[in-house]
Design an enzyme around this catalytic site. Sequence first.
Site, PDB file in Angstrom:
ATOM      1  N   TYR A  82       0.817  -1.219   0.000  1.00  0.00           N
ATOM      2  CA  TYR A  82       0.000   0.000   0.000  1.00  0.00           C
ATOM      3  C   TYR A  82       0.845   1.261   0.000  1.00  0.00           C
ATOM      4  O   TYR A  82       0.455   2.272  -0.577  1.00  0.00           O
ATOM      5  CB  TYR A  82      -0.972  -0.020   1.182  1.00  0.00           C
ATOM      6  CG  TYR A  82      -2.153  -0.925   0.915  1.00  0.00           C
ATOM      7  CD1 TYR A  82      -3.068  -0.596  -0.077  1.00  0.00           C
ATOM      8  CD2 TYR A  82      -2.333  -2.111   1.622  1.00  0.00           C
ATOM      9  CE1 TYR A  82      -4.143  -1.443  -0.354  1.00  0.00           C
ATOM     10  CE2 TYR A  82      -3.397  -2.949   1.349  1.00  0.00           C
ATOM     11  CZ  TYR A  82      -4.303  -2.612   0.365  1.00  0.00           C
ATOM     12  OH  TYR A  82      -5.352  -3.423   0.083  1.00  0.00           O
TER      13      TYR A  82
ATOM     14  N   GLU B 121       1.495 -30.075   9.891  1.00  0.00           N
ATOM     15  CA  GLU B 121       1.026 -29.246   8.779  1.00  0.00           C
ATOM     16  C   GLU B 121      -0.294 -28.565   9.102  1.00  0.00           C
ATOM     17  O   GLU B 121      -0.516 -27.416   8.746  1.00  0.00           O
ATOM     18  CB  GLU B 121       0.862 -30.133   7.535  1.00  0.00           C
ATOM     19  CG  GLU B 121       0.254 -29.405   6.332  1.00  0.00           C
ATOM     20  CD  GLU B 121      -0.126 -30.346   5.199  1.00  0.00           C
ATOM     21  OE1 GLU B 121       0.220 -31.542   5.266  1.00  0.00           O
ATOM     22  OE2 GLU B 121      -0.771 -29.885   4.248  1.00  0.00           O
TER      23      GLU B 121
ATOM     24  N   ASP C 132       0.181 -34.367   5.556  1.00  0.00           N
ATOM     25  CA  ASP C 132      -0.723 -35.243   4.805  1.00  0.00           C
ATOM     26  C   ASP C 132       0.084 -36.162   3.910  1.00  0.00           C
ATOM     27  O   ASP C 132       1.181 -35.829   3.476  1.00  0.00           O
ATOM     28  CB  ASP C 132      -1.661 -34.415   3.911  1.00  0.00           C
ATOM     29  CG  ASP C 132      -2.775 -33.742   4.708  1.00  0.00           C
ATOM     30  OD1 ASP C 132      -2.982 -34.142   5.870  1.00  0.00           O
ATOM     31  OD2 ASP C 132      -3.411 -32.824   4.158  1.00  0.00           O
TER      32      ASP C 132
END
Lengths: 770, 364
Positions: B98, B193, B245
């Site tokens: 910004y 995770e 996973d």
Amino acid sequence: MTDKEIILDRDDLDDTVDIEEIAGDDEETEVEEPVDDSDSDDDGGVTPPGRRSRAEKMATKQRSISISEFFAKNKQLLGFDSPARAVMTTVKEAVDNALDACEEAGILPELHVTIENLEDDKLRVTTLDNGPGIVKKQIPKIFGQLLYGSKFHSLKQSRGQQGIGISAAGMYGQLTTGRPVCIISRTAPDKPAHLFELVLDLKSNRPRVVTDTEVEFPHDHGTSVSIDIVGVYKSGRHSIDEYLAQTAVANPHAAIYYDGPRGSLVFPRVSEQLPPEAQEIRPHPYGVELGMLMKILRETSARTLSGALQHEFSRVTPNVAQKICEEAGVPISRAPKRLKGEEIEAIHKAIPKVKIMAPSATAIVPIGERLMRRGLAREISDAEFYISKSRPPSVYKGNPFLVEVALAYGGELKGIVDTSEMDDRSIAGIEFDEEKTVAAALLELPGFTRKKAGELADKAGVARRMRVKKLTDDEFEALRVTYNEMSRKEAKSSPAQIIRLANRVPLLYQQKACAISRAIMDINWRRYGITQPKGGFPQGALVIIVHLASVWVPFTSESKEAVAHYNEIISEMKLAIQLCARELGNYLQKKDKLRAARERKDIFARYTGELARAISNITGKDAVKIQELIETATERYTIANFETEKPDMEAEEAYQTPKKSKSTGDGEDDASGDEWDTDGNGADADTDDQAGEAVEEGVDDQPDDDPGDGEDTDPDDDESGAADEDDSDGDDSDLTPEPSAASRGSLAPKSHGKKRQQSLFFDFEGDDDE
Amino acid sequence: MMNKKSKRVKFLINQMAETTLKELELQKNPLLTIPVRALSNTVFNEEEGMLKMGDSTQERLFFHQGMAKKFMQTFLVASACTELLEVDKTTSIRDLFYMTKHTLSKGENTFDEQDESDPIIEDLEVCLGTLREDLHLFASNKGTMVGNITVVDAGDTINCRRVGSGGWGIPSIVEDHVIKFGKTEADFILLVEKDAVWRRLNEDKFWKTHNCIMLQSGGQTSRGVRRLIRRMHEELGLPVYVLVDNDPWGLYIYSVLKQGSINLAYDSIRMAVPKARFIGLSSFDREAFDLPDVVTISLNKKDEARARQMMEYPWFADKKWQREMKKMLDSRVKLELEALSARGISFITDIYLPQKLNNDDYLD
């Protein structure tokens, strides 16, 4: 029109003819179909069984057909097949004759063409010229007899050829309105002007004088021809306006004034100088057909073959004649009339093997590169690029010819006749039926469908159902403006406008059948940066003028609308067009580069301020000074490179074939001629290829932004879920190594051939070939 | 006042600007030389067990249609960083986006999306040879930690044994001027995770029963998490276990932690944990732990392609990894960590992890 010499025997001029009688003649002279009914035979013979008729019986119906009768039945051959064309052909024939006469007499032509609406569908076409006038006794034959003229028997460039045109126009008028042709002519200030009213006897091909009086005439000398015909006055394409505008381009030395049913047009002359007079020449040996050669040798008065060749042909010296004879194995001393067919054939075959000088260019008079361009620039004033080129004279069938081409490109080409200036309620030259609704009326516009007409009305803010007569002038103007906008958008994909000229005469019809069209379509315009559908005309804001000047223009028909397809002619046309197209290609290429440079400059300029502020913020130095520094450097990296380069004159010359500099140029031709090169296009074709490459090279010159090799990138982390984290590397282009500055053409314009650099804006005053 | 490090970075930025000015004066095309952050310029250093950036560089020119904007953007970011350094403040990379987003003419912006400014920051990092932290920039916080350790975060002592169910939020900058380590009894570090699985373990007080530090990264590890793990691994001498996973993406999370990412290869030396251990889920766990077929998910085409791609990476060239990935491809299924709950709500805490740890059933 003193060019018509007495060739046919004298006729009694005082014979007059009743118009009714002529109409009756017309009925009578119709060639009847063979009748099937053998019973009506009155010669007493008997038709054998199984046969329909006998030779004797058929003989009674066989008789000669006069040429006038033939053409009365075959009007289309002479260009009178529709009422609109009849008007055009009438004007055309009158204008051709007037210009020919003026030039032959050495008078700067001033023509007044008037078309008046008479009662019903009749029009009066009047042409008034300031020519030499016609002696009284010749007037009836010239205007009242087909195939009477001075030009048919000579090998010399002229507009008219056979002496059919103007009398055929008169005949057409007579056939449709029953009115005679009115001719007023004066040969000198001290002589009276004669008014003749003539009718043509279709049966005998003889003129009959209806009226013969002396009248007042506005000019010291000149001729006025007035023909009443049934015809339709058309505007837009194939209009008299367009024809006269093209005539003005083709005849920069002529002043043409036009008063039509819809307004006036003036075409002032561009040049105050008459073109040099075309000389009459003998045929050139190259391209002479075997039959023609046989005829010439049979009819020659020369006693030896050598003498015949020298006497009957141009450019045959004793030496050349000997070489031809040696090559043919025929003794030079043979009597031409006794030559056997095989010998003549051998001579015919030998001719192309012997080098013979080009035919004298004095017989053909080009418009000239400079005048063609000026004429074009006057009629099409808003193009951005003009170019014209003349080819050296060449030969087909023993006839010298020469091709000239001019191009106008770009800008907002309005077409050769700016109809928007005409003071009437018409769009694109079309006047609408005031009773029709707007939507229906607009359908008359070329290429307009119901949908398009509606679209135009909607865009212009005019109610589709409104009747044309109720439209206010403002509303009509809105329609016109909108139409122009729409057509301008379409112009980009519409075919180039092609102006075909043959011996300074515009050819308006049968564009597809014309050799000029073939030549234009045969050229690969894409090579020059012009769009072109496969095997079609180039597209875009382009006007192409091709002028064929020859002692004998081979037309496909007697109405003289299309040039026949001779390979020699097409090849020369292509070369001339390519010369122009190549310059256009160079111009477009240069323009492209400039545009690219400007675009680049824009890009850099956009970021200059931010960059300067950022650097100033970091270094504490003055932002304004930094900005100036960047701007200065920007110049160096964008447009400056192109603007400082001077046009290379060497390249300019390289386009011209060596023979050109001597043998062409505004008619000041060198009568001595040059070595003839029958196939004459080998070298030219090569240079053309080079130019094509140059254009293609130029396209590659743009800086390549991102080589964009996706394989280097690592799509691994797209699903990492860490949006603000490190592993987002979707921006592959930035990570790919860019070519180094040195290897990029964008910043190193030195890489493309300097040879081809040309001045950007063509100065048509500056590069005279005179 | 600027510290020594800040002064040095400011000097480097200034030098970059001055060089550009000099080039402009000489009417040369201003040039920034930026090391290439791409696979082509990533080298796997087997000895050190991490990815390192190669020597390839790209040239960023101002007078080039395709590069002018990026050139300007690079200086825009550099200018903003100079400001941050001068006032000795740190801001987020979103904030920087910004700060530097302006409108140019014709409605064009200096940056349209943060996606555009983030890579420019990384360019600047590698171009100057500094780190984002040194440019006074940070990413938003991500990842939480709990366990037998006490840390001092910006002067505040945080006892990670008493941080409730949510854990301690790991800041983006974890350098030693911000984070210091206090008393710790932990035997190892466990990176999970997924936040949900981490919560299960935290609720079950796994870290207490097994005496460890547990972190969750919410997907791909952020720089802060990676740097913190690396520091704890190095400074406290703790082994690191990674629980992800059973799919190519989980495996890649492990891979990034272990030897660094392609994009940030230049930072590997500070962040990679070459000895990190992959504890699960392994493709072999489905059979070993008797997981029902119903909890498996079929591999989609993208998964398969990614797995094959990873099998080509030199750091997965080892037989055991090839075997692991081949197994995944052959079985054509993947498993989420939550699949373990099919065997019981605390199966992961009570059986799965203890068993794997006890048996040293991991890959590294």
